[in-house]
Enzyme design. Structure first.
Site, PDB file in Angstrom:
ATOM      1  CG  HIS A  80       6.551  -5.669 -12.517  1.00  0.00           C
ATOM      2  ND1 HIS A  80       6.246  -6.778 -11.761  1.00  0.00           N
ATOM      3  CD2 HIS A  80       5.374  -5.146 -12.920  1.00  0.00           C
ATOM      4  CE1 HIS A  80       4.928  -6.906 -11.693  1.00  0.00           C
ATOM      5  NE2 HIS A  80       4.375  -5.926 -12.396  1.00  0.00           N
ATOM      6  CG  ASP A 159      -0.384  -6.034  -3.518  1.00  0.00           C
ATOM      7  OD1 ASP A 159      -1.177  -5.221  -4.031  1.00  0.00           O
ATOM      8  OD2 ASP A 159       0.022  -7.042  -4.111  1.00  0.00           O
ATOM      9  NE  ARG A 166      -6.931  -3.325  -6.906  1.00  0.00           N
ATOM     10  CZ  ARG A 166      -5.751  -3.417  -7.556  1.00  0.00           C
ATOM     11  NH1 ARG A 166      -4.655  -3.809  -6.910  1.00  0.00           N
ATOM     12  NH2 ARG A 166      -5.659  -3.098  -8.813  1.00  0.00           N
ATOM     13  CB  SER A 181      -1.132  -3.329  -6.557  1.00  0.00           C
ATOM     14  OG  SER A 181      -0.871  -4.683  -6.716  1.00  0.00           O
ATOM     15  CE  LYS A 185       2.584  -6.782  -6.223  1.00  0.00           C
ATOM     16  NZ  LYS A 185       1.408  -7.367  -6.745  1.00  0.00           N
TER      17      LYS A 185
END
Ligand code: URA
Length: 425
Positions: A80, A159, A166, A181, A185
């Site tokens: 990620h 999320d 947000r 967040s 995931k």
């Protein structure tokens, strides 16, 4: 439980219990807690932060708000990135790690704002599908060891709802909220190995290296606490990653690297990140893992995996041999140097905004993308160039008037005027 009590506790930096955090998240996801109360709590978190235990409880509560993926594959890895400009590393690292025997099961999102998304990049290949069902994803992983699937709505619904809130309430920039967040995931995707690339600098969520290190540290600890083999690395986003920015342009650059046609900073970063994954998978020492990653590219094995994955996901595999099959723009504009100069660097975020203006990205989630649009950089920090030389070329099909994009592109170049002769190399 009472939302006002919990908001007041966070306002006074009194830690919430796991049960209180779970109640907040579950109630909000179920529509029982109104936006204004959740916004007030998020703002209190932005000002006062959360303890590590609270951040972990928040991550787990968000993970458990939806499905958790369960693949019938013994060991999978996921990588990620916290979002960058020109970041096509997943398209290179995925096939390279797969070629070394690590199954790369990548779940990705679409790009928003000045950063691009892996899903959009891959969809610039004609026919390429990422809306796979879990069975298709698993079949492709069994066949090639690399697949990319778009994030399903049933994964981390909390999320999705909180991130939108947000965005609308100025509460994105908070280390515990970003951590929960991303990690919720990643834990719902449930890969065994997690490599987290935390960016800092212009164009990244974290502007300073120290903030990026804090985020990396907490994400790595949460990953490990959740039983994952997890490593977080911190990388500099003060210049675009590679030369090309924009969907088809980035696929072209990734293919050129996989073909072994290009070396340089992007290649080195991809080798390093692939070696990180191989090390986490226990494939050998650092030196051995770097050699394996290099060999995956020089032997053509990674390119072949990318080709087969494209084919199995419905795309045209011929792009791997002929990148002219990717979408090409109708209009181009060269940004040239007005004087002799030394390039000091770029405002990467602004280059991301220029690429957005050209059509390569989206502002709202439903905006359409011009797959051919983007920027190709001809100069790098440290280069000496003479007046009239091209610094970068802008590409677009939907935008033929480059005036605003060109001015912003010029302003994104940090340079030093030079009066002496350019050093000969
Ligand atoms: N990416 C995410 O998924 N969440 C954040 O909060 C920031 C970046």
């Amino acid at each position: 439980m009472n939302a006002v009590d919990l908001i007041n506790k966070t306002k006074k930096s009194v830690p919430l219990t796991d049960g209180e955090i779970k109640w907040l998240i579950d109630s909000y996801t179920a529509g029982e807690l109104p936006d204004y109360q959740m916004s007030a709590w998020l703002m209190a978190v932005c000002f006062n932060g959360l303890t590590d235990d609270e951040t972990l409880a928040l991550t787990y509560a968000m993970r458990d708000s939806g499905d958790i993926m369960c693949l019938d594959i013994p060991m999978t890895a996921d990588k990620h990135s916290t979002g960058g400009v020109g970041d096509k590393t997943s398209l290179i690292i995925g096939p390279a790690a797969a070629a070394c025997g690590v199954c790369m099961a990548k779940m990705s999102g679409r790009g928003l704002g000045h950063t691009g998304g892996t899903i959009d990049k891959l969809e610039s290949i004609k026919g390429f599908r990422t809306d796979l069902c879990v069975q298709e994803f698993e079949d492709i992983l069994h066949k090639t060891g690399f697949s990319v699937i778009s994030q399903s709505d049933s994964l981390c619904p909390a999320d999705k709802k909180i991130y939108a809130l947000r965005n609308a309430t100025g509460t994105v920039n908070s280390i515990p909220l970003i951590c929960a967040s991303i990690m919720s995931k990643k834990l719902a995707t449930n890969a065994d190995i997690l490599l987290l690339d935390v960016k800092y600098g212009s164009g990244a969520f974290m502007k300073s290296r120290s903030d990026a290190e804090r985020l990396a540290d907490i994400m790595e600890r949460i990953g490990r606490t959740a039983g994952k083999k997890c490593k977080a690395v911190v990388t500099d986003m003060d210049e675009p990653l590679g030369k090309n920015i924009g969907n088809a342009l980035e696929v072209e650059e990734a293919i050129n690297i996989l073909r072994g046609n290009e070396r340089g900073r992007l290649y080195e970063i991809c080798i390093g990140l692939t070696a990180d994954i191989l090390e986490l998978a226990g494939k050998g020492s650092r030196i051995e893992c770097v050699a394996m990653a290099e060999n995956a590219i020089s032997s053509g094995a990674a390119l072949e995996i990318f080709r087969r994955t494209i084919e199995l996901q419905g795309g045209d595999p011929a792009v791997c041999g002929d990148t002219s099959l990717l979408p090409h723009s109708r209009f181009t504009y060269r940004v040239r140097a007005a004087r002799d100069m030394k390039i000091l660097g770029f405002d990467t975020e602004e280059l991301g905004m220029v690429s957005l203006l050209l059509g390569a990205g989206r502002i709202g989630m439903d905006d359409r993308i011009d797959m051919s649009a983007g920027i190709v950089m001809s100069a790098q920090p440290g280069d000496y160039i003479v007046a009239g030389d091209t610094i970068m070329t802008l590409y677009s099909t939907i935008c033929s008037d480059f005036s605003e994009a060109a001015v912003r592109a010029v302003n994104a170049v940090r340079s030093e005027k030079i009066n002496c002769h350019i050093p000969l190399t």
